[in-house]
Motif scaffolding. Structure first.
Motif, PDB file in Angstrom:
ATOM      1  N   HIS A 111     100.168   9.317 108.937  1.00 44.82           N
ATOM      2  CA  HIS A 111     100.473  10.431 109.826  1.00 44.82           C
ATOM      3  C   HIS A 111     101.726  11.161 109.373  1.00 44.82           C
ATOM      4  CE1 HIS A 111      97.810   7.765 111.980  1.00 44.82           C
ATOM      5  NE2 HIS A 111      97.382   8.846 112.573  1.00 44.82           N
ATOM      6  N   ALA A 160      92.478  -1.303 106.247  1.00 45.90           N
ATOM      7  CA  ALA A 160      91.615  -0.697 107.272  1.00 45.90           C
ATOM      8  C   ALA A 160      91.957  -1.261 108.640  1.00 45.90           C
ATOM      9  CB  ALA A 160      90.148  -0.947 106.935  1.00 45.90           C
ATOM     10  N   TYR A 205      96.576   0.954 114.619  1.00 45.90           N
ATOM     11  CA  TYR A 205      97.352   2.126 115.010  1.00 45.90           C
ATOM     12  C   TYR A 205      96.610   2.918 116.087  1.00 45.90           C
ATOM     13  CZ  TYR A 205      99.817   6.592 114.613  1.00 45.90           C
ATOM     14  OH  TYR A 205     100.521   7.730 114.885  1.00 45.90           O
ATOM     15  N   ASN A 206      95.302   3.117 115.857  1.00 47.35           N
ATOM     16  CA  ASN A 206      94.521   3.870 116.837  1.00 47.35           C
ATOM     17  C   ASN A 206      94.193   3.055 118.074  1.00 47.35           C
ATOM     18  OD1 ASN A 206      94.361   6.333 115.462  1.00 47.35           O
ATOM     19  ND2 ASN A 206      92.701   5.566 114.160  1.00 47.35           N
ATOM     20  N   MET A 259      91.554   7.881 107.956  1.00 50.94           N
ATOM     21  CA  MET A 259      92.817   7.721 108.671  1.00 50.94           C
ATOM     22  C   MET A 259      93.962   7.723 107.685  1.00 50.94           C
ATOM     23  SD  MET A 259      91.801   4.918 111.527  1.00 50.94           S
ATOM     24  CE  MET A 259      90.886   3.912 110.380  1.00 50.94           C
ATOM     25  N   GLU A 272      87.230   0.234 109.805  1.00 49.85           N
ATOM     26  CA  GLU A 272      87.523   1.667 109.755  1.00 49.85           C
ATOM     27  C   GLU A 272      86.798   2.380 110.890  1.00 49.85           C
ATOM     28  OE1 GLU A 272      87.305   3.267 105.760  1.00 49.85           O
ATOM     29  OE2 GLU A 272      87.065   5.293 106.546  1.00 49.85           O
ATOM     30  N   GLY A 281      88.519   1.864 114.101  1.00 46.13           N
ATOM     31  CA  GLY A 281      89.701   2.734 114.157  1.00 46.13           C
ATOM     32  C   GLY A 281      89.330   4.145 114.582  1.00 46.13           C
ATOM     33  N   TYR A 282      88.283   4.697 113.923  1.00 48.28           N
ATOM     34  CA  TYR A 282      87.851   6.050 114.287  1.00 48.28           C
ATOM     35  C   TYR A 282      87.389   6.110 115.736  1.00 48.28           C
ATOM     36  CZ  TYR A 282      88.024   7.778 109.422  1.00 48.28           C
ATOM     37  OH  TYR A 282      88.433   8.187 108.190  1.00 48.28           O
ATOM     38  N   GLU A 287     103.958   2.283 110.569  1.00 49.79           N
ATOM     39  CA  GLU A 287     103.407   3.300 111.475  1.00 49.79           C
ATOM     40  C   GLU A 287     103.041   2.688 112.812  1.00 49.79           C
ATOM     41  OE1 GLU A 287     100.553   6.288 110.326  1.00 49.79           O
ATOM     42  OE2 GLU A 287     101.001   5.904 108.222  1.00 49.79           O
ATOM     43  N   ARG A 312      95.344   0.176 109.865  1.00 51.69           N
ATOM     44  CA  ARG A 312      95.184   1.557 110.335  1.00 51.69           C
ATOM     45  C   ARG A 312      94.391   1.602 111.631  1.00 51.69           C
ATOM     46  NH1 ARG A 312      94.177   4.724 104.585  1.00 51.69           N
ATOM     47  NH2 ARG A 312      96.353   4.657 103.929  1.00 51.69           N
ATOM     48  N   ALA A 313      93.416   0.686 111.768  1.00 55.35           N
ATOM     49  CA  ALA A 313      92.634   0.655 113.007  1.00 55.35           C
ATOM     50  C   ALA A 313      93.515   0.263 114.186  1.00 55.35           C
ATOM     51  CB  ALA A 313      91.465  -0.318 112.869  1.00 55.35           C
ATOM     52  N   GLU A 362      90.199   6.352 117.979  1.00 58.33           N
ATOM     53  CA  GLU A 362      90.825   7.668 117.887  1.00 58.33           C
ATOM     54  C   GLU A 362      90.037   8.686 118.717  1.00 58.33           C
ATOM     55  OE1 GLU A 362      90.994   9.079 113.857  1.00 58.33           O
ATOM     56  OE2 GLU A 362      92.907  10.089 114.184  1.00 58.33           O
TER      57      GLU A 362
END
Lengths: 872, 421
Positions: free
Chosen positions: B4, A195, A201-202, B1, A153, A156-157, A241, A198-199, A160
């Motif tokens: 979106h 996690a 994605y960034n 996160m 996570e 990922g942040y 996504e 989603r990571a 971002e």
């Protein structure tokens, strides 16, 4: 203090206001007395598993807010503050943060993840904390699941937060490896897998190099596609996504995978739960976006220098894609048209169909028509609505030749449906479809009109009748009328087919604005906007009726200003209405002010109108201010030198607008109005210039003001100088150094992205317009020698712009004009300087042979002026 | 996160009307700024040429309402322009005067300027009607010196025809100083006053001629006549006024009938009205019209002059300042019904003109009557003098050539000395 921190943090969340206030005060004091210690205490609190979760979370939040802010200037302050902190304190804080990632408390871990990303956002671009990625990823396999989840996570942040160029490729590789492994089906813990997905994605933006490598790309794509099949819904959704993001970031790499992706998305659209199906549709919408951009940019001709070719994925998938989307149209929700926030598979499918029509044009039509024909007359409203929506969706994209015969058949059917269909949903979509017909297939550019002498009466009758329907239908009817009027905007001074209905239309629209329920579905706004368009597109023959509108709208505005003791809700509505009415008056002023005949009659209302606008400034609504300001600018333009009588009263609002940093739109519009006033008043603006210039100079030096306002401020210097001529003398010593330093900054911007380049060009244009106005303002004055000292710099600026080769056409035009203005005003004194400059030779001759006639025009002027300057 | 938000605009126009209002305002402001800039660059100064003189129905028998553009309401004239704008509404003789003032009028050469070879151009003047040609807004109009319209026609000049010419605003205009040559129905361009809205008034002749040569060729104005280009335009060969240039202008064959030679000072701006920096000279070899003829085409036995009657009875030339040729007494004025401002025709009787220290001292004038009402001006001093000299002791081409060679000798002498020294 450290002992008390926990209690203070808890008190700061207390229900009792006094306790809370006291705690907030304590925190503030602590921070002011000793910032390093304060931050360290917070980090310590966050990392301490013995502390309550509430105090730990708040500690993390305060820490985060100490590192970042929304306002640009505040953000920069915080960055500087962090960078100047003692390194050992920072190291301790960082250690606490990293330690928290292993905490059993999920909230503490998650908060720490976000704080670490904020620190990384500051440190990594400054080459600080280089060991961060290594520290996060060492031993990741041996870590317990919850720590791995927090680590992913955090990654990922970080992705971002940080721009890709702040992370070296070695670290990117490590991050991607960890993330893709975490996504893999072999990862048994779903939290970790989610996690990781989603990571990714960034992290996609960091993966340029990896996506260029076939093996790595294949691997990433395989893992993403597998994750779309995961039993866990959130993971499937996150995986889709990723596919959507890949379709826009790496469109040109999609070809090998598109068949698989098509199968995956088709299955999801048909069978999966809505959140996943929506993402699957979004994938195709996104591919459409890409192909539309490519086709627009290159017009379909692929030359060697077009970066990305169009792969026509949409066109290839068309025969299967279109039927799949048509099916989704039948899955409407009841009352989705009344719900602002609604988004469902039918809406997404229809939107995607519209994008497909724009991407492939004519080819979509035969695939959609059978669906429409089959469903449009069915008893089930869902079928009729879906058919109508499908028709409305394909009206943009295919050629008029293809569409007009269909529209000619559909038009009267739609008019009947709008009157007679029992279902609101169907009527809403029908009115919207009529609007699309008028938007795309009605206007002077089209050879065969769909609206003729024979059907216009019926169309207008139906639309006006429909404006009495429920708010969402009435709003669409207004929208249709908007485009109907717009189609006649080129009528000019000749007769408009709308003229015979003008009175009736205006009356109907005013009636709508007075409906009890006009606040629903944006109806009132739509009615005023349509009224505006009807006025804009009106012709001389209806000018007397437009004139009659003036006292009417003024009366409405007057009434909104009379209301006393309103609730905040009522006040907000009142302000919105004021904005609409000012907007309407602005359109009328511009219309009537543009012809001598109507201007004369209309100006009798100017005094009253101005009084109303000034009263609007008493409200605190930015939108109302903005609209009133725009209207005043239009009035100044129409009134010319007569506007001077309003200046004593208006001036303080002008100043107020120029000081409005927060609502920078208001500030920007006010700057534009200063220009209007300068041109209207010419030298009569002089008494107000000290104040205006002071404010403009303050605006320029402020780091709080949105940067987009700065270019117009420079242009405004030019407007002022042109209006007051040599009286600008006293401002030279302030304005010129500002222009000079802005010019230096804007001359070289190597490596800027497109946005930055666009902004820089608008800044350059503003600076050049300022120079142009100043030179022209001093022309013929005895004080031209005051400008001589600035000439070398101006010429140097022009030369460096020329050398940089990155100005756009607008800047070229203004720049070469400035060369002429300088020569024109300084004459032979500047002759030798001009002859030395590159601009006077190479730049000038380039501009003289430019394809852009405006550039050529300016260049010819410059050539003339220079020849005069050096022939003496 | 969190996931979106993927909602897209649904059943909404892509742009709000508020945004549209904002953009339209910005557009208007940008346009106004652009206009102000143009105005400041004095590009609009000759705007009034757009309006045909509504005053003179004789001269303009078929006003075409479709083509004649109304003045744009936004183009608010500055005070200096207002004079001119009003002038265009003047009637009769006053209108003719105003239009005539838009042209640079050469003086007649009564002595040879210094530095002829260095500072002057020479070219053979085509025989025909001096006119200015204005192209704008899709049409081209030519007007004679007296303001009356000669032709209205489509041309390849900028904005001179209703064709899709994307370059430049349709309102910008081009003004050429021309002579219409009947025999080949061509306009011979002798100067350029305005190009695509840019005034060349303040430019030296050297630059104007360069501009004329380089710009006109781009337009296709030199092409043979066609549907959108009714008359051909041509340039005249312009020479530096040295020995060979002067000889060439004087003797070289040209496609048109010559009517004297024109001399233009290279450094002079386009100054409207009479100017000594442009000169005309004629002799029988290069012009059919050396000595003025009367209305029947006969050379009268005595030289005739047209003079303007002033308040105080003085009879003056059109020059600024006036040159006084004589004086009428009040009785005579009253008896003949004359008043100040009248243009009167006189014959120069046997007493001729007498000079003292190079200045006119006395003229033996004999009153003939009022002049033709088409006349806008009295004669200029240089015209009277040139005509007088033509009848008595003309300035010959050899005199011009001699003056050039003597100035060359003078120039060579000091430089020889320097080389020795």
């Amino acid at each position: 203090m450290a002992m008390e921190v926990t209690q203070i943090l808890l008190n700061a969340q207390a229900v009792d206001g006094t306790v809370r206030k006291q705690a907030e005060e304590n925190l503030k004091q602590f921070q002011e007395q000793n910032l390093p210690s304060f931050l360290f205490s917070l980090a310590g609190e966050l990392s301490n598993d013995d502390k309550p979760v509430e105090s730990r979370k708040l500690a993390g939040l305060i820490l985060k807010n100490a590192l970042d802010a929304k306002e640009q200037h505040r953000k920069l302050e915080l960055v500087q503050r962090w960078l100047s902190l003692d390194n050992s304190v920072k190291a301790q804080i960082k250690a606490c943060l990293l330690k928290t990632l292993s905490s059993p408390a999920p909230d503490a871990r998650s908060t720490a993840s976000q704080v670490i990303a904020k620190v990384a956002g500051i440190d990594l671009p400054h080459k600080q904390w280089p060991e961060l990625v290594g520290a996060l990823l060492s031993n990741i396999h041996q870590l317990p699941a919850h720590t791995r989840q927090a680590t992913l996570e955090t990654l990922g942040y970080i992705c971002e937060e940080v721009s890709p160029d702040a992370v070296d490729q070695d670290h990117v590789n490590k991050i991607l490896t960890a993330v893709v492994q975490g996504m893999n089906a072999s990862e048994s813990n779903n939290d970790v897998r989610l996690a990781a997905t989603r990571a990714l994605y960034n992290a996609l933006g960091f993966a340029q190099a990896n996506f260029s490598n076939d093996m790595e790309r294949d691997y990433i794509m395989r893992v993403v596609c597998e994750a779309t099949l995961c039993p866990e819904l959130k993971i499937r959704q996150a995986a889709f996504e990723c596919l959507v993001a890949i379709s826009s970031t790496y469109y040109e790499k999609l070809a090998p995978y598109i068949q698989d992706i098509f199968n995956i998305t088709a299955k999801a659209v048909k069978e999966d739960e809505e959140p996943v199906a929506l993402q699957a549709i979004e994938f195709w919408s996104s591919v459409c976006d890409e192909e539309i951009d490519i086709l627009e940019e290159y017009g379909g001709d692929f030359t060697g220098d077009s970066d990305i070719p169009c792969f026509y994925f949409v066109k290839q998938a068309l025969p299967v894609l279109v039927p799949m989307l048509l099916e989704t149209l039948l899955k409407q929700e009841e009352d989705q048209d009344q719900d602002e926030g609604a988004w469902n598979i039918a809406m997404a499918g229809g939107t995607c169909l519209g994008l497909i029509a724009r991407t492939v044009g004519d080819d979509v039509v035969p695939l959609v028509m059978p669906f429409i024909e089959e469903n449009i007359t069915k008893p089930d409203w869902r079928q009729r609505e879906a058919a109508t929506y499908a028709f409305g969706s394909i009206l943009e994209g295919p050629s008029p030749d293809k569409l007009i015969p269909l529209v000619n058949i559909a038009l009267s059917f739609m008019l009947t449906a709008l009157m007679q269909d029992p279902n609101n949903h169907v009527k809403d979509t029908t009115a919207w479809t009529l609007g699309r017909m008028f938007e795309f297939l009605h206007g002077s550019a089209l050879e065969t009109p769909i609206i003729t002498q024979t059907n216009i009466q019926q169309i207008i009758t139906v639309l006006l009748q429909s404006m009495k329907d429920v708010p969402n239908v009435a709003e669409k009817a207004c929208g249709a009328l908007y485009f109907l009027a717009q189609g006649y905007e080129d009528a000019g001074s000749s007769s408009s087919p709308l003229a015979p209905f003008f009175q009736e239309i205006v009356q109907a629209l005013l009636t709508v604005t007075h409906r009890e329920d006009a606040g629903e579905s944006r109806l009132r706004t739509a009615a005023y906007e349509t009224l505006n368009e009807v006025v804009r597109c009106s012709t001389d023959e209806t000018a007397p009726m437009v004139l009659q509108l003036v006292p009417l709208i003024m009366m409405e505005l007057h009434q909104t200003l009379e209301g006393q003791k309103l609730s905040s809700d009522e006040r907000e509505k009142q302000n919105e209405l004021q904005g609409l009415l000012c907007g309407c008056l602005q359109v009328i002023i511009q219309k009537l002010g543009s012809s001598e005949a109507t201007k004369y009659v209309f100006m009798q209302y100017a005094d009253q109108m101005m009084e109303l606008f000034l009263r609007v400034f008493a409200s605190r609504s930015a939108t109302a201010h903005e609209e009133a300001m725009l209207a005043i600018g239009a009035l100044a333009y129409a009134a010319g030198a007569d506007f001077v009588k309003y200046m004593p009263e208006f001036y303080r609002y002008l100043e107020m607008g120029l000081q409005n940093f927060e609502d920078y739109q208001v500030c920007a519009i006010t700057v534009g109005v200063v220009g209007d006033i300068c041109r209207a008043l010419e030298d009569k603006v002089l008494p107000y210039c000290d104040g205006i210039m002071t404010q403009l100079l303050k605006d320029l030096s402020s780091n709080q003001l949105h940067r987009s306002v700065k270019p117009p401020i420079f242009s405004c210097f030019g407007d002022i100088a042109l209006a007051i001529g040599e009286n600008f003398e006293k401002y030279l010593m302030y304005a010129m150094p500002m222009l000079q330093s802005a010019a230096e900054l804007s001359a070289h911007i190597s490596g800027a992205d497109d946005d930055m380049l666009e902004y820089t060009n608008s800044l350059r244009n503003g600076i050049l317009e300022a120079y142009s106005g100043i030179f022209q303002g001093f022309k013929g004055s005895s004080k031209t020698q005051l400008l001589m000292p600035y000439a070398p710099h101006v010429l140097q600026f022009l030369d460096s712009l020329y050398m940089e080769k990155d100005m756009d056409d607008a800047v070229s035009k203004t720049a070469i004009g400035v060369l002429g203005d300088l020569a024109d005003t300084l004459g032979s004194n500047a002759g030798p300087l001009i002859q030395q400059s590159v601009s006077s030779r190479d730049f000038l001759s380039e501009c003289l042979s430019s394809d852009d006639h405006l550039i050529r025009e300016s260049a010819e002027w410059a050539k003339l002026a220079i020849s005069r300057a050096i022939s003496f | 996160m969190a996931p979106h938000d993927l909602r897209r605009p649904f059943k909404r126009p892509a742009i709000s009307d508020q945004q549209r209002r904002r953009e339209l305002s910005l557009q208007r402001q940008a346009q106004n700024r652009h206009d102000a800039q143009h105005h400041a660059r004095r590009l609009a100064s000759t705007l009034l040429f757009l309006q045909p003189p509504q005053s003179d129905p004789e001269a303009d028998p078929e006003p075409d309402p479709e083509i004649a553009p109304e003045p744009e309401s936004e183009q608010v004239a500055s005070p200096s322009e207002l004079d001119v704008r009003e002038a265009s509404k003047l009637k009769g003789a006053q209108a003719r005067k105003w239009f005539a003032r838009q042209l640079m009028l050469p003086e007649w050469m009564i002595d040879v300027p210094d530095q002829l070879a260095q500072d002057w151009y020479v070219f053979a003047r085509p025989s025909g009607k001096r006119c200015f040609v204005v192209s704008t807004n899709g049409t081209t109009v030519s007007r004679l010196r007296n303001g009356s319209m000669l032709h209205r026609f489509p041309s390849a000049l900028p904005n001179g025809a209703r064709t899709r010419d994307a370059s430049g605003s349709a309102q910008s205009y081009t003004i050429l100083d021309c002579i219409f040559h009947e025999a080949d129905q061509a306009y011979y361009v002798i100067d350029m006053v305005c190009w695509r809205g840019y005034s060349l008034h303040d430019c030296a002749a050297e630059f104007r001629f360069f501009w004329l040569n380089s710009k006109l060729v781009e337009t296709g104005a030199f092409d043979p006549p066609s549907q959108y280009h009714r008359y051909r335009f041509s340039l005249v060969p312009v020479y530096n006024c040295d020995q060979s240039g002067l000889s060439a202008a004087y003797t070289e064959p040209v496609p048109y009938v010559k009517d004297g030679l024109l001399f233009y000072n290279k450094h002079a701006h386009y100054q409207t009205g009479n100017t000594p920096l442009a000169l005309v000279w004629k002799d029988e070899n290069c012009s059919q019209y050396v000595i003025d003829t009367d209305s029947k085409g006969q050379v009268p036995s005595q030289q005739q002059v047209v003079l303007e009657l002033q308040d105080n009875g003085n009879l003056t030339t059109s020059d600024e300042p006036h040159v006084v040729f004589g004086c009428l007494d009040g009785d005579f004025m009253q008896k003949s019904g004359l008043c100040s401002g009248n243009l009167l025709r006189f014959a120069i009787s046997n007493g001729g003109l007498s000079f003292l220290d190079g200045k006119l001292e006395k003229a033996d004038l004999h009153y003939l009557g009022k002049s033709n009402r088409a006349r806008a001006f009295a004669d200029s001093y240089s015209k009277v003098m040139f005509q007088y000299m033509a009848r008595h002791s003309p300035l010959k081409v050899d005199d011009l050539l001699a003056s050039i060679s003597s100035s060359i000798e003078q120039e060579n002498k000091p430089s020889d000395e320097e080389m020795v020294g």
